[in-house]
Design a protein around this motif. Sequence first.
Motif, PDB file in Angstrom:
ATOM      1  N   PHE A   1      24.332 -20.820 -14.579  1.00  0.00           N
ATOM      2  CA  PHE A   1      24.192 -18.865 -14.650  1.00  0.00           C
ATOM      3  C   PHE A   1      23.178 -18.400 -13.193  1.00  0.00           C
ATOM      4  CE2 PHE A   1      22.333 -14.985 -14.900  1.00  0.00           C
ATOM      5  CZ  PHE A   1      23.889 -14.289 -14.342  1.00  0.00           C
ATOM      6  N   LEU A   2      24.215 -17.638 -12.267  1.00  0.00           N
ATOM      7  CA  LEU A   2      23.882 -17.666 -11.168  1.00  0.00           C
ATOM      8  C   LEU A   2      23.369 -16.216 -11.195  1.00  0.00           C
ATOM      9  CD1 LEU A   2      25.344 -19.624  -8.149  1.00  0.00           C
ATOM     10  CD2 LEU A   2      23.042 -20.285 -10.094  1.00  0.00           C
ATOM     11  N   ALA A   3      21.909 -15.097 -10.928  1.00  0.00           N
ATOM     12  CA  ALA A   3      21.421 -14.203 -10.324  1.00  0.00           C
ATOM     13  C   ALA A   3      21.195 -13.787  -9.230  1.00  0.00           C
ATOM     14  CB  ALA A   3      21.542 -13.693 -12.187  1.00  0.00           C
ATOM     15  N   GLY A   4      21.497 -12.564  -8.715  1.00  0.00           N
ATOM     16  CA  GLY A   4      20.757 -11.892  -7.404  1.00  0.00           C
ATOM     17  C   GLY A   4      20.775 -10.617  -7.608  1.00  0.00           C
ATOM     18  N   ILE A   5      19.165 -10.112  -6.840  1.00  0.00           N
ATOM     19  CA  ILE A   5      19.261  -8.301  -7.041  1.00  0.00           C
ATOM     20  C   ILE A   5      19.072  -8.345  -6.236  1.00  0.00           C
ATOM     21  CG2 ILE A   5      19.184  -7.958 -10.004  1.00  0.00           C
ATOM     22  CD1 ILE A   5      16.579  -8.190  -9.236  1.00  0.00           C
ATOM     23  N   ASN A   6      19.068  -6.548  -5.912  1.00  0.00           N
ATOM     24  CA  ASN A   6      18.856  -6.367  -4.307  1.00  0.00           C
ATOM     25  C   ASN A   6      17.616  -5.899  -4.217  1.00  0.00           C
ATOM     26  OD1 ASN A   6      18.251  -5.417  -1.311  1.00  0.00           O
ATOM     27  ND2 ASN A   6      20.318  -4.262  -1.233  1.00  0.00           N
ATOM     28  N   SER A   7      15.716  -6.038  -4.201  1.00  0.00           N
ATOM     29  CA  SER A   7      15.005  -5.006  -4.456  1.00  0.00           C
ATOM     30  C   SER A   7      14.713  -4.619  -3.393  1.00  0.00           C
ATOM     31  CB  SER A   7      13.838  -6.443  -4.800  1.00  0.00           C
ATOM     32  OG  SER A   7      13.943  -6.985  -3.542  1.00  0.00           O
TER      33      SER A   7
ATOM     34  N   ALA B   1      29.034  -7.114  -3.359  1.00  0.00           N
ATOM     35  CA  ALA B   1      29.771  -5.914  -3.374  1.00  0.00           C
ATOM     36  C   ALA B   1      28.835  -4.593  -4.017  1.00  0.00           C
ATOM     37  CB  ALA B   1      31.547  -6.028  -4.806  1.00  0.00           C
ATOM     38  N   ALA B   2      27.971  -4.729  -4.695  1.00  0.00           N
ATOM     39  CA  ALA B   2      26.889  -4.110  -5.365  1.00  0.00           C
ATOM     40  C   ALA B   2      25.511  -4.576  -4.524  1.00  0.00           C
ATOM     41  CB  ALA B   2      26.955  -3.591  -6.252  1.00  0.00           C
ATOM     42  N   ASP B   3      24.670  -3.957  -5.522  1.00  0.00           N
ATOM     43  CA  ASP B   3      23.371  -4.379  -5.021  1.00  0.00           C
ATOM     44  C   ASP B   3      22.747  -5.713  -6.252  1.00  0.00           C
ATOM     45  OD1 ASP B   3      22.534  -3.016  -3.253  1.00  0.00           O
ATOM     46  OD2 ASP B   3      21.884  -0.932  -5.107  1.00  0.00           O
ATOM     47  N   ALA B   4      23.821  -6.159  -7.057  1.00  0.00           N
ATOM     48  CA  ALA B   4      23.831  -7.321  -8.188  1.00  0.00           C
ATOM     49  C   ALA B   4      24.946  -8.192  -7.994  1.00  0.00           C
ATOM     50  CB  ALA B   4      23.416  -6.855  -9.218  1.00  0.00           C
ATOM     51  N   GLU B   5      24.445  -9.671  -7.666  1.00  0.00           N
ATOM     52  CA  GLU B   5      25.205 -10.363  -8.139  1.00  0.00           C
ATOM     53  C   GLU B   5      25.487 -11.513  -9.035  1.00  0.00           C
ATOM     54  OE1 GLU B   5      29.258 -11.571  -7.140  1.00  0.00           O
ATOM     55  OE2 GLU B   5      27.531 -10.886  -4.998  1.00  0.00           O
ATOM     56  N   ALA B   6      26.186 -12.150  -9.554  1.00  0.00           N
ATOM     57  CA  ALA B   6      26.277 -12.852 -10.658  1.00  0.00           C
ATOM     58  C   ALA B   6      26.976 -13.638 -10.621  1.00  0.00           C
ATOM     59  CB  ALA B   6      26.215 -12.011 -12.330  1.00  0.00           C
ATOM     60  N   ARG B   7      27.021 -15.602 -11.049  1.00  0.00           N
ATOM     61  CA  ARG B   7      28.219 -16.513 -11.167  1.00  0.00           C
ATOM     62  C   ARG B   7      28.155 -17.197 -11.860  1.00  0.00           C
ATOM     63  NH1 ARG B   7      30.577 -13.519  -7.471  1.00  0.00           N
ATOM     64  NH2 ARG B   7      31.445 -14.215  -5.729  1.00  0.00           N
TER      65      ARG B   7
ATOM     66  N   GLY C   1      26.402 -11.056 -17.376  1.00  0.00           N
ATOM     67  CA  GLY C   1      25.644 -11.515 -16.433  1.00  0.00           C
ATOM     68  C   GLY C   1      25.415 -10.157 -15.914  1.00  0.00           C
ATOM     69  N   ARG C   2      26.702 -10.299 -15.187  1.00  0.00           N
ATOM     70  CA  ARG C   2      27.409  -8.889 -14.462  1.00  0.00           C
ATOM     71  C   ARG C   2      26.518  -7.800 -15.596  1.00  0.00           C
ATOM     72  NH1 ARG C   2      30.264  -8.031  -9.931  1.00  0.00           N
ATOM     73  NH2 ARG C   2      31.832  -6.312 -11.498  1.00  0.00           N
ATOM     74  N   GLU C   3      27.077  -7.247 -16.674  1.00  0.00           N
ATOM     75  CA  GLU C   3      26.618  -6.604 -17.460  1.00  0.00           C
ATOM     76  C   GLU C   3      25.392  -5.863 -17.340  1.00  0.00           C
ATOM     77  OE1 GLU C   3      26.593  -5.878 -22.407  1.00  0.00           O
ATOM     78  OE2 GLU C   3      28.126  -7.145 -21.335  1.00  0.00           O
ATOM     79  N   LEU C   4      24.198  -6.946 -17.678  1.00  0.00           N
ATOM     80  CA  LEU C   4      23.062  -7.094 -17.812  1.00  0.00           C
ATOM     81  C   LEU C   4      22.801  -6.835 -16.010  1.00  0.00           C
ATOM     82  CD1 LEU C   4      21.759  -9.635 -19.748  1.00  0.00           C
ATOM     83  CD2 LEU C   4      21.787  -7.917 -20.517  1.00  0.00           C
ATOM     84  N   LEU C   5      22.859  -7.261 -15.536  1.00  0.00           N
ATOM     85  CA  LEU C   5      22.470  -6.769 -14.105  1.00  0.00           C
ATOM     86  C   LEU C   5      22.310  -5.366 -14.023  1.00  0.00           C
ATOM     87  CD1 LEU C   5      23.280  -9.891 -12.277  1.00  0.00           C
ATOM     88  CD2 LEU C   5      21.001  -9.641 -12.554  1.00  0.00           C
TER      89      LEU C   5
ATOM     90  N   LEU D   1      23.502 -16.826 -22.472  1.00  0.00           N
ATOM     91  CA  LEU D   1      23.224 -17.259 -20.845  1.00  0.00           C
ATOM     92  C   LEU D   1      21.710 -18.461 -20.961  1.00  0.00           C
ATOM     93  CD1 LEU D   1      23.159 -13.078 -19.373  1.00  0.00           C
ATOM     94  CD2 LEU D   1      24.827 -15.068 -19.533  1.00  0.00           C
ATOM     95  N   CYS D   2      20.953 -17.877 -22.084  1.00  0.00           N
ATOM     96  CA  CYS D   2      19.816 -18.558 -22.284  1.00  0.00           C
ATOM     97  C   CYS D   2      21.050 -19.986 -23.193  1.00  0.00           C
ATOM     98  CB  CYS D   2      18.725 -18.444 -23.007  1.00  0.00           C
ATOM     99  SG  CYS D   2      17.497 -19.869 -23.718  1.00  0.00           S
ATOM    100  N   ASN D   3      21.472 -20.903 -23.044  1.00  0.00           N
ATOM    101  CA  ASN D   3      22.071 -22.222 -23.028  1.00  0.00           C
ATOM    102  C   ASN D   3      21.600 -23.061 -24.490  1.00  0.00           C
ATOM    103  OD1 ASN D   3      23.847 -23.224 -23.413  1.00  0.00           O
ATOM    104  ND2 ASN D   3      25.076 -23.248 -21.544  1.00  0.00           N
TER     105      ASN D   3
END
Length: 287
Positions: A3-9, A141-147, A175-179, A211-213
């Motif tokens: 699981f990958l995530a990104g957030i725009n700080s 597309a926004a300030d968060a990304e999940a893959r 992941g998208r929901e949580l981000l 997500l924690c598998n």
Amino acid sequence: MCFLAGINSPRRWLLASNSDNPYSTTNHLLAANGERHSYLAVRVVVPSADVPVPWAGMLTRGVNSAGLGFTYAFVPERNLADYPAQEWPARMLAHASTVDEAVACLREESPLPGNYLLADRSGAMAAVEVGGGRVAVCGPAADAEARANVWQRLAGNPAPGWDEATASTHRYGRGRELLGALDGATPEALRQVLRDHQEDGGPPGKHGRSLCNHGATDGTISSEIIDPDGFLWFGFGFPCGQPRGDEQDGRTPWGRLVRFSLPEDSAAGDLTTADGAITPLGVRLMS
């Protein structure tokens, strides 16, 4: 499974990942010196007795002294034997300074199929999908990304077994929901996402669906948070810190993510061992 995530700080994107593999596989953190840049990276260690796979020894997450960070999630394709050993991430971390340069590297090399998240110190970010000889660059597309382990843009997603496909789709959506619900873009917020345990049923199988598998034979073997300012948080084992009872895994998880800094000198070597011990060099680079 990853699981990958990104957030725009406020200043730049932060990246994060849960690294999922068979429990016989281990990840360890290292520091290295390249021709242009030094870097921190996570290397996959596959037992020699296992069937050879092209990601054995691959650097799958990292950040360099120029402020380039990346992380990766595999998407299965046929004919994986056609892929060479994945030595290019070390070259990318040693030479590339920006997201644009990293994308150029992906186009020039023979990367494994999957999803790549890239971020640099200037605030640039890209989600890159690789498969079928194609490289698709997707701006966030926004300030968060999940893959997870399916593509969102490339057509012709593969058809893995029921559990893998369903688990990846579920984890991407969760992941998208949580981000989207985060109150703040911080490493601690990302750590809480990586620890998530919501599951939605389904038959027991090879992979867990949180997500924690916590799958029986495969699951989260390490977690990472990457700050292009030159920091990499690394956590050994399940990010929650506790097995849930059915895992065929004997490792002792840290239950926390430890921040490591790029060395200010030419120091290079392992920062952690395959069994989760922090080396003397790792102690020196702990922040």
